[in-house]
Design a protein around this motif. Sequence first.
Motif, PDB file in Angstrom:
ATOM      1  N   MET A  32      85.246 -87.373 -13.318  1.00 62.32           N
ATOM      2  CA  MET A  32      85.770 -87.562 -14.683  1.00 62.32           C
ATOM      3  C   MET A  32      86.614 -86.122 -14.801  1.00 62.32           C
ATOM      4  O   MET A  32      86.702 -85.857 -16.266  1.00 62.32           O
ATOM      5  CB  MET A  32      84.522 -87.562 -15.669  1.00 62.32           C
ATOM      6  CG  MET A  32      83.838 -88.986 -15.375  1.00 62.32           C
ATOM      7  SD  MET A  32      82.422 -89.150 -16.616  1.00 62.32           S
ATOM      8  CE  MET A  32      83.334 -89.505 -18.064  1.00 62.32           C
ATOM      9  N   GLY A  33      86.725 -85.157 -13.921  1.00 64.70           N
ATOM     10  CA  GLY A  33      87.330 -83.982 -14.315  1.00 64.70           C
ATOM     11  C   GLY A  33      87.601 -83.214 -13.094  1.00 64.70           C
ATOM     12  O   GLY A  33      87.326 -83.754 -11.802  1.00 64.70           O
ATOM     13  N   ASP A  34      88.337 -82.091 -13.179  1.00 64.83           N
ATOM     14  CA  ASP A  34      88.801 -81.391 -11.837  1.00 64.83           C
ATOM     15  C   ASP A  34      87.565 -80.294 -11.723  1.00 64.83           C
ATOM     16  O   ASP A  34      86.879 -79.803 -12.541  1.00 64.83           O
ATOM     17  CB  ASP A  34      90.021 -80.763 -12.291  1.00 64.83           C
ATOM     18  CG  ASP A  34      91.380 -81.499 -12.219  1.00 64.83           C
ATOM     19  OD1 ASP A  34      90.999 -82.609 -12.164  1.00 64.83           O
ATOM     20  OD2 ASP A  34      92.272 -81.142 -12.862  1.00 64.83           O
ATOM     21  N   ALA A  35      87.375 -80.010 -10.468  1.00 70.80           N
ATOM     22  CA  ALA A  35      86.500 -79.091  -9.838  1.00 70.80           C
ATOM     23  C   ALA A  35      86.871 -78.403  -8.766  1.00 70.80           C
ATOM     24  O   ALA A  35      87.300 -78.892  -7.849  1.00 70.80           O
ATOM     25  CB  ALA A  35      85.065 -79.359  -9.748  1.00 70.80           C
ATOM     26  N   ALA A  36      86.638 -76.927  -8.358  1.00 68.91           N
ATOM     27  CA  ALA A  36      86.986 -76.320  -7.181  1.00 68.91           C
ATOM     28  C   ALA A  36      85.733 -76.146  -6.654  1.00 68.91           C
ATOM     29  O   ALA A  36      84.478 -76.694  -7.159  1.00 68.91           O
ATOM     30  CB  ALA A  36      87.433 -74.874  -7.809  1.00 68.91           C
ATOM     31  N   PRO A  37      85.406 -76.003  -5.373  1.00 71.27           N
ATOM     32  CA  PRO A  37      84.388 -75.826  -4.600  1.00 71.27           C
ATOM     33  C   PRO A  37      83.083 -74.862  -5.466  1.00 71.27           C
ATOM     34  O   PRO A  37      83.584 -73.918  -6.023  1.00 71.27           O
ATOM     35  CB  PRO A  37      84.547 -75.242  -3.230  1.00 71.27           C
ATOM     36  CG  PRO A  37      85.948 -75.493  -3.201  1.00 71.27           C
ATOM     37  CD  PRO A  37      86.458 -75.558  -4.516  1.00 71.27           C
ATOM     38  N   GLY A  38      82.025 -75.546  -5.635  1.00 77.26           N
ATOM     39  CA  GLY A  38      80.812 -74.672  -6.334  1.00 77.26           C
ATOM     40  C   GLY A  38      81.023 -74.805  -7.930  1.00 77.26           C
ATOM     41  O   GLY A  38      80.045 -74.603  -8.623  1.00 77.26           O
ATOM     42  N   GLU A  39      81.996 -75.594  -8.428  1.00 86.01           N
ATOM     43  CA  GLU A  39      81.950 -75.727  -9.844  1.00 86.01           C
ATOM     44  C   GLU A  39      81.469 -77.180 -10.267  1.00 86.01           C
ATOM     45  O   GLU A  39      81.256 -78.243  -9.260  1.00 86.01           O
ATOM     46  CB  GLU A  39      83.702 -75.854 -10.218  1.00 86.01           C
ATOM     47  CG  GLU A  39      84.133 -74.542 -10.441  1.00 86.01           C
ATOM     48  CD  GLU A  39      85.654 -74.514 -11.026  1.00 86.01           C
ATOM     49  OE1 GLU A  39      86.103 -73.388 -11.112  1.00 86.01           O
ATOM     50  OE2 GLU A  39      86.248 -75.613 -10.995  1.00 86.01           O
ATOM     51  N   ARG A  40      81.045 -77.102 -11.542  1.00 85.67           N
ATOM     52  CA  ARG A  40      80.597 -78.542 -11.936  1.00 85.67           C
ATOM     53  C   ARG A  40      81.438 -79.543 -12.324  1.00 85.67           C
ATOM     54  O   ARG A  40      82.329 -78.993 -13.165  1.00 85.67           O
ATOM     55  CB  ARG A  40      79.139 -78.232 -12.986  1.00 85.67           C
ATOM     56  CG  ARG A  40      78.105 -77.458 -12.294  1.00 85.67           C
ATOM     57  CD  ARG A  40      76.976 -77.074 -13.290  1.00 85.67           C
ATOM     58  NE  ARG A  40      76.170 -76.437 -12.683  1.00 85.67           N
ATOM     59  CZ  ARG A  40      74.863 -76.707 -12.620  1.00 85.67           C
ATOM     60  NH1 ARG A  40      74.377 -77.757 -13.424  1.00 85.67           N
ATOM     61  NH2 ARG A  40      73.760 -76.047 -12.082  1.00 85.67           N
ATOM     62  N   LEU A  41      80.941 -80.865 -12.127  1.00 83.62           N
ATOM     63  CA  LEU A  41      81.855 -81.945 -12.888  1.00 83.62           C
ATOM     64  C   LEU A  41      81.070 -82.859 -13.309  1.00 83.62           C
ATOM     65  O   LEU A  41      80.041 -83.091 -12.760  1.00 83.62           O
ATOM     66  CB  LEU A  41      83.090 -82.168 -11.997  1.00 83.62           C
ATOM     67  CG  LEU A  41      82.580 -83.089 -10.679  1.00 83.62           C
ATOM     68  CD1 LEU A  41      83.911 -84.034 -10.275  1.00 83.62           C
ATOM     69  CD2 LEU A  41      82.347 -82.138  -9.540  1.00 83.62           C
ATOM     70  N   GLN A  42      81.554 -83.866 -14.246  1.00 86.81           N
ATOM     71  CA  GLN A  42      81.019 -85.008 -14.495  1.00 86.81           C
ATOM     72  C   GLN A  42      81.490 -86.259 -13.564  1.00 86.81           C
ATOM     73  O   GLN A  42      82.497 -86.367 -13.250  1.00 86.81           O
ATOM     74  CB  GLN A  42      81.323 -85.419 -15.698  1.00 86.81           C
ATOM     75  CG  GLN A  42      80.577 -84.602 -16.677  1.00 86.81           C
ATOM     76  CD  GLN A  42      79.157 -84.327 -16.799  1.00 86.81           C
ATOM     77  OE1 GLN A  42      78.405 -85.300 -17.000  1.00 86.81           O
ATOM     78  NE2 GLN A  42      78.448 -83.158 -17.101  1.00 86.81           N
TER      79      GLN A  42
END
Length: 164
Positions: free
Chosen positions: A129-139
């Motif tokens: 449901m969103g963008d994320a780099a390694p280690g970042e949270r997303l839905q």
Amino acid sequence: MLSLFLLSVAAPTNLALLDRAAEIFAGARLGEPGGPIAPIDRRLRLANCSSSPEFTWRTDAHDAIVIRCPDPRGWRIFVSVRAIPAAPVAPAAVQQAAVKAEPVIRRGDPVTLEASQSGFAVSADGIAMGDAAPGERLQVKMEGAKAPVQAVAVEAGKATLPGW
């Protein structure tokens, strides 16, 4: 002898000695960065302490020293500490901080959500449901679930549950 003992207990604590002990505890002199901002107010009449006063930091920020008499009817005072100026940041460090990692998962991508430990592994498919780099949270929207699940991006198309 009893009267001498009562006299020594009733005598006020030497505030000049507490000031010096606070400087030693802080590791800096009065008025210097990291040291007490001002001397202890001389109007205070602190009862004599039967054992040595205890010195601790009020918080991890080291913004004040707590001086406490451990006696059952002891006292506690706070001594403000002058902040230590932040060290200048090197330009290379600023550039590294400004560079943000590229997302490996983008909104709308299919994502395999995995959780595993030694002896077992569980996985399910969902949509980011969103963008994320390694280690970042997303839905991640899971089919059949009412609410999205929070996940941590691992690599392209793969995420894990927080704490796994």
